[in-house]
Motif scaffolding. Structure first.
Motif, mmCIF file in Angstrom:
data_model
loop_
_atom_site.group_PDB
_atom_site.id
_atom_site.type_symbol
_atom_site.label_atom_id
_atom_site.label_comp_id
_atom_site.label_asym_id
_atom_site.label_seq_id
_atom_site.Cartn_x
_atom_site.Cartn_y
_atom_site.Cartn_z
ATOM 1 N N ARG A 76 -26.240 9.766 -35.018
ATOM 2 C CA ARG A 76 -25.162 9.668 -34.031
ATOM 3 C C ARG A 76 -25.475 8.717 -32.886
ATOM 4 N NH1 ARG A 76 -21.617 15.159 -33.542
ATOM 5 N NH2 ARG A 76 -21.615 15.672 -35.778
ATOM 6 N N ARG A 77 -26.739 8.433 -32.665
ATOM 7 C CA ARG A 77 -27.175 7.588 -31.544
ATOM 8 C C ARG A 77 -26.733 8.193 -30.210
ATOM 9 N NH1 ARG A 77 -26.806 1.268 -32.206
ATOM 10 N NH2 ARG A 77 -28.314 1.539 -30.517
ATOM 11 N N VAL A 78 -26.961 9.487 -30.114
ATOM 12 C CA VAL A 78 -26.653 10.239 -28.897
ATOM 13 C C VAL A 78 -27.969 10.745 -28.315
ATOM 14 C CG1 VAL A 78 -25.581 12.327 -27.971
ATOM 15 C CG2 VAL A 78 -24.351 10.922 -29.640
ATOM 16 N N GLY A 79 -28.262 10.383 -27.077
ATOM 17 C CA GLY A 79 -29.456 10.884 -26.392
ATOM 18 C C GLY A 79 -29.161 12.197 -25.712
ATOM 19 N N TYR A 80 -30.051 13.172 -25.878
ATOM 20 C CA TYR A 80 -29.828 14.518 -25.348
ATOM 21 C C TYR A 80 -31.054 14.938 -24.547
ATOM 22 C CZ TYR A 80 -27.868 19.309 -25.548
ATOM 23 O OH TYR A 80 -27.324 20.532 -25.231
ATOM 24 N N LEU A 81 -30.875 15.172 -23.239
ATOM 25 C CA LEU A 81 -31.950 15.695 -22.401
ATOM 26 C C LEU A 81 -31.739 17.183 -22.226
ATOM 27 C CD1 LEU A 81 -34.462 15.040 -20.706
ATOM 28 C CD2 LEU A 81 -32.969 14.731 -18.742
ATOM 29 N N PHE A 82 -32.604 17.984 -22.869
ATOM 30 C CA PHE A 82 -32.478 19.438 -22.827
ATOM 31 C C PHE A 82 -32.974 19.995 -21.490
ATOM 32 C CE2 PHE A 82 -32.726 18.297 -27.265
ATOM 33 C CZ PHE A 82 -31.842 19.148 -27.887
ATOM 34 N N GLN A 83 -32.577 21.230 -21.208
ATOM 35 C CA GLN A 83 -33.013 21.885 -19.968
ATOM 36 C C GLN A 83 -34.527 21.996 -19.897
ATOM 37 O OE1 GLN A 83 -31.000 25.576 -19.034
ATOM 38 N NE2 GLN A 83 -29.077 24.872 -19.898
ATOM 39 N N ASP A 84 -35.169 22.263 -21.039
ATOM 40 C CA ASP A 84 -36.627 22.427 -21.052
ATOM 41 C C ASP A 84 -37.344 21.158 -21.512
ATOM 42 O OD1 ASP A 84 -35.944 22.378 -23.704
ATOM 43 O OD2 ASP A 84 -36.832 24.321 -24.206
ATOM 44 N N TYR A 85 -36.565 20.045 -21.651
ATOM 45 C CA TYR A 85 -37.076 18.704 -21.993
ATOM 46 C C TYR A 85 -37.491 18.559 -23.447
ATOM 47 C CZ TYR A 85 -37.369 18.953 -16.928
ATOM 48 O OH TYR A 85 -37.082 19.174 -15.613
ATOM 49 N N ALA A 86 -37.877 19.650 -24.141
ATOM 50 C CA ALA A 86 -38.161 19.650 -25.579
ATOM 51 C C ALA A 86 -39.137 18.561 -26.015
ATOM 52 C CB ALA A 86 -36.839 19.505 -26.360
ATOM 53 N N LEU A 87 -40.179 18.332 -25.228
ATOM 54 C CA LEU A 87 -41.239 17.410 -25.642
ATOM 55 C C LEU A 87 -42.082 18.082 -26.732
ATOM 56 C CD1 LEU A 87 -42.405 16.134 -22.139
ATOM 57 C CD2 LEU A 87 -40.968 14.907 -23.784
ATOM 58 N N PHE A 88 -42.617 17.268 -27.639
ATOM 59 C CA PHE A 88 -43.480 17.816 -28.683
ATOM 60 C C PHE A 88 -44.832 18.165 -28.065
ATOM 61 C CE2 PHE A 88 -40.613 14.898 -31.051
ATOM 62 C CZ PHE A 88 -39.949 15.861 -31.801
ATOM 63 N N PRO A 89 -45.205 19.439 -28.031
ATOM 64 C CA PRO A 89 -46.415 19.858 -27.303
ATOM 65 C C PRO A 89 -47.722 19.347 -27.902
ATOM 66 C CG PRO A 89 -45.511 21.695 -28.551
ATOM 67 C CD PRO A 89 -44.514 20.585 -28.638
ATOM 68 N N THR A 90 -47.727 19.057 -29.206
ATOM 69 C CA THR A 90 -48.966 18.598 -29.856
ATOM 70 C C THR A 90 -49.074 17.083 -29.895
ATOM 71 O OG1 THR A 90 -47.905 18.706 -32.045
ATOM 72 C CG2 THR A 90 -49.086 20.678 -31.278
ATOM 73 N N MET A 91 -48.139 16.399 -29.244
ATOM 74 C CA MET A 91 -48.166 14.937 -29.181
ATOM 75 C C MET A 91 -48.417 14.486 -27.757
ATOM 76 S SD MET A 91 -45.011 13.659 -31.585
ATOM 77 C CE MET A 91 -44.926 14.036 -33.335
ATOM 78 N N THR A 92 -49.102 13.379 -27.594
ATOM 79 C CA THR A 92 -49.323 12.807 -26.267
ATOM 80 C C THR A 92 -48.031 12.193 -25.754
ATOM 81 O OG1 THR A 92 -49.934 10.643 -27.155
ATOM 82 C CG2 THR A 92 -51.714 12.265 -26.870
ATOM 83 N N VAL A 93 -48.053 11.782 -24.495
ATOM 84 C CA VAL A 93 -46.903 11.090 -23.913
ATOM 85 C C VAL A 93 -46.566 9.856 -24.745
ATOM 86 C CG1 VAL A 93 -46.142 9.727 -21.925
ATOM 87 C CG2 VAL A 93 -47.290 11.933 -21.570
ATOM 88 N N MET A 94 -47.574 9.088 -25.105
ATOM 89 C CA MET A 94 -47.374 7.889 -25.920
ATOM 90 C C MET A 94 -46.697 8.231 -27.242
ATOM 91 S SD MET A 94 -47.776 4.576 -26.358
ATOM 92 C CE MET A 94 -48.966 4.081 -25.084
ATOM 93 N N GLU A 95 -47.189 9.250 -27.912
ATOM 94 C CA GLU A 95 -46.644 9.624 -29.218
ATOM 95 C C GLU A 95 -45.216 10.155 -29.097
ATOM 96 O OE1 GLU A 95 -50.854 10.887 -31.388
ATOM 97 O OE2 GLU A 95 -49.771 12.352 -30.144
ATOM 98 N N ASN A 96 -44.938 10.930 -28.045
ATOM 99 C CA ASN A 96 -43.585 11.438 -27.836
ATOM 100 C C ASN A 96 -42.573 10.315 -27.704
ATOM 101 O OD1 ASN A 96 -42.731 14.456 -27.274
ATOM 102 N ND2 ASN A 96 -44.903 14.320 -26.705
ATOM 103 N N ILE A 97 -42.946 9.268 -26.983
ATOM 104 C CA ILE A 97 -42.019 8.156 -26.769
ATOM 105 C C ILE A 97 -41.929 7.262 -28.000
ATOM 106 C CG2 ILE A 97 -41.554 6.110 -25.363
ATOM 107 C CD1 ILE A 97 -42.871 7.585 -23.011
ATOM 108 N N CYS A 98 -43.069 6.985 -28.627
ATOM 109 C CA CYS A 98 -43.078 6.087 -29.784
ATOM 110 C C CYS A 98 -42.303 6.660 -30.965
ATOM 111 C CB CYS A 98 -44.513 5.764 -30.212
ATOM 112 S SG CYS A 98 -45.356 4.612 -29.101
ATOM 113 N N ILE A 99 -42.336 7.993 -31.128
ATOM 114 C CA ILE A 99 -41.615 8.580 -32.254
ATOM 115 C C ILE A 99 -40.109 8.383 -32.091
ATOM 116 C CG2 ILE A 99 -41.308 10.925 -31.341
ATOM 117 C CD1 ILE A 99 -42.059 11.950 -34.146
ATOM 118 N N ALA A 100 -39.645 8.327 -30.846
ATOM 119 C CA ALA A 100 -38.223 8.063 -30.599
ATOM 120 C C ALA A 100 -37.882 6.599 -30.864
ATOM 121 C CB ALA A 100 -37.861 8.439 -29.172
#
Length: 356
Positions: A76-100
């Motif tokens: 859908r190409r829709v960005g969704y910012l959840f209330q709890d942010y839903a970051l992947f806890p086992t991934m670093t900041v770099m990995e969280n962004i790169c996977i997107a």
């Protein structure tokens, strides 16, 4: 750029009914908890499926019940910012962004992190970040996916008060070059007024007409809208004639002008309540009787009052003869001792709103 949402979905307590169109603008949906705001975003994102209707984004159909089209959330190409942010806890900041991003571009990501105060945190895990830092990462991850629409679900609710304002500024800076639709859900009227261009209220699943934010705040159209924008003095009404109504809870008659009736865009039968902002009440007139000063129009008589010190104002709880309470307010710089000496037994209502 446009987002069109015309959907219905039966929920436990009500039917969700949304009809809105927006372009490259920030539109806010404000409402009480459990009114259907977050469910609307989930339907747009494809996390939930409406029972019927149509959703399109920049000419692409995301959902069409008649044609049985229901795109997967990832398409859908829709960005969704959840209330709890839903970051992947086992991934670093770099990995969280790169996977997107769909690729690993460390140089680009580190440039973003430096710009938004996250330098040196590329290989940090989410549980070692503050609330504000997690929100920045979540925003960057969302934008890294190059969305055509952004959905913000109570983005500041998990932040401490002293962090919220700075994060608002950072969020708007991030969205400066985002010339696409943004839907911002909140129950906080101050946030909504600062960030949105147009506003609609969600009332038991039904989205109101989306209006210019100043018009929305200055001219509430329903009881729930009035409460959402801080108009917390509400009374049921009974019409006496075209220009006079009785505020039942306050046992007071109000004079209604033709201009007020025209502005409501409602018939008399559709007007069921009256609303008064606390700051629209004149609560003192020295030794001069309020009724004499204002020709006995739009007067509420009180038998007692209590002065409460708020952070930025004085709140006056006025008890009426029938024991109902009406709230008035004065600026904080008003001297308390002078205030208590000047309150009369009559309140003058300088402005009020007709509500459906």
């Amino acid at each position: 750029m446009s987002l069109i949402v015309k959907i219905k979905k039966q929920l436990d307590n009500f039917m969700l009914s949304v009809d809105m169109e927006l372009t490259d603008e920030v539109v806010s949906v404000i409402g009480m908890s459990g009114s259907g705001k977050s469910m609307t975003l989930k339907c747009i994102a494809g996390i939930e499926t409406p029972d019927s209707g149509f959703i399109s984004l920049n000419g692409r159909v995301l959902y069409d019940s008649k044609k049985r089209i229901n795109l997967h959330p990832g398409k859908r190409r829709v960005g969704y910012l959840f209330q709890d942010y839903a970051l992947f806890p086992t991934m670093t900041v770099m990995e969280n962004i790169c996977i997107a991003m769909g690729q690993r571009n460390e140089e680009k990501v580190k440039g973003w992190l430096k710009r938004y105060g996250l330098e040196g945190m590329a290989y940090t895990y989410p549980n070692h970040l503050s609330g504000g830092q997690r929100q920045r990462v979540a925003m960057l991850r969302m934008l890294a996916a190059n969305p055509e629409c952004i959905l913000l679900d109570e983005p500041f609710s998990a932040l401490d008060e002293h962090v919220k304002r700075s994060m608002e500024s950072e969020l708007m800076e991030m969205l400066t070059d985002f010339h696409n639709p943004v839907v911002f859900v909140s129950h906080n009227r101050d946030e909504v007024y600062r960030l949105a261009e147009r506003i609609g209220s969600m009332e038991s699943g039904v989205l109101s007409t989306v209006r210019d934010k100043k018009d929305f705040f200055m001219r509430p159209m329903s009881v729930e809208q009035a409460l959402l924008v801080g108009c917390n003095n509400i009374s049921e009404v009974k019409w006496q004639d075209k220009h006079h109504l009785l505020a039942v809870e306050w046992d007071s008659v109000f004079e209604v002008t033709d201009e007020q009736l025209e502005q409501t865009a409602m018939s008399m039968d559709g007007i069921s309540h009256i609303g008064v902002f606390p700051q629209d009440i004149i609560i003192s007139a020295g030794k001069t009787k309020t009724a004499l000063a204002y020709a006995d129009k739009n007067i509420i008589r009180i038998k007692d009052y209590k002065i409460i010190e708020e952070l930025k104002s004085w709140e006056i709880l006025c008890k009426l003869n029938n024991d109902s309470i009406i709230y008035a307010s004065l600026p904080r710089h008003t001297e308390a001792n002078m205030l208590s000496k000047n309150i009369n037994d009559e309140l003058y209502i300088k402005n009020f709103y007709l509500l459906g």
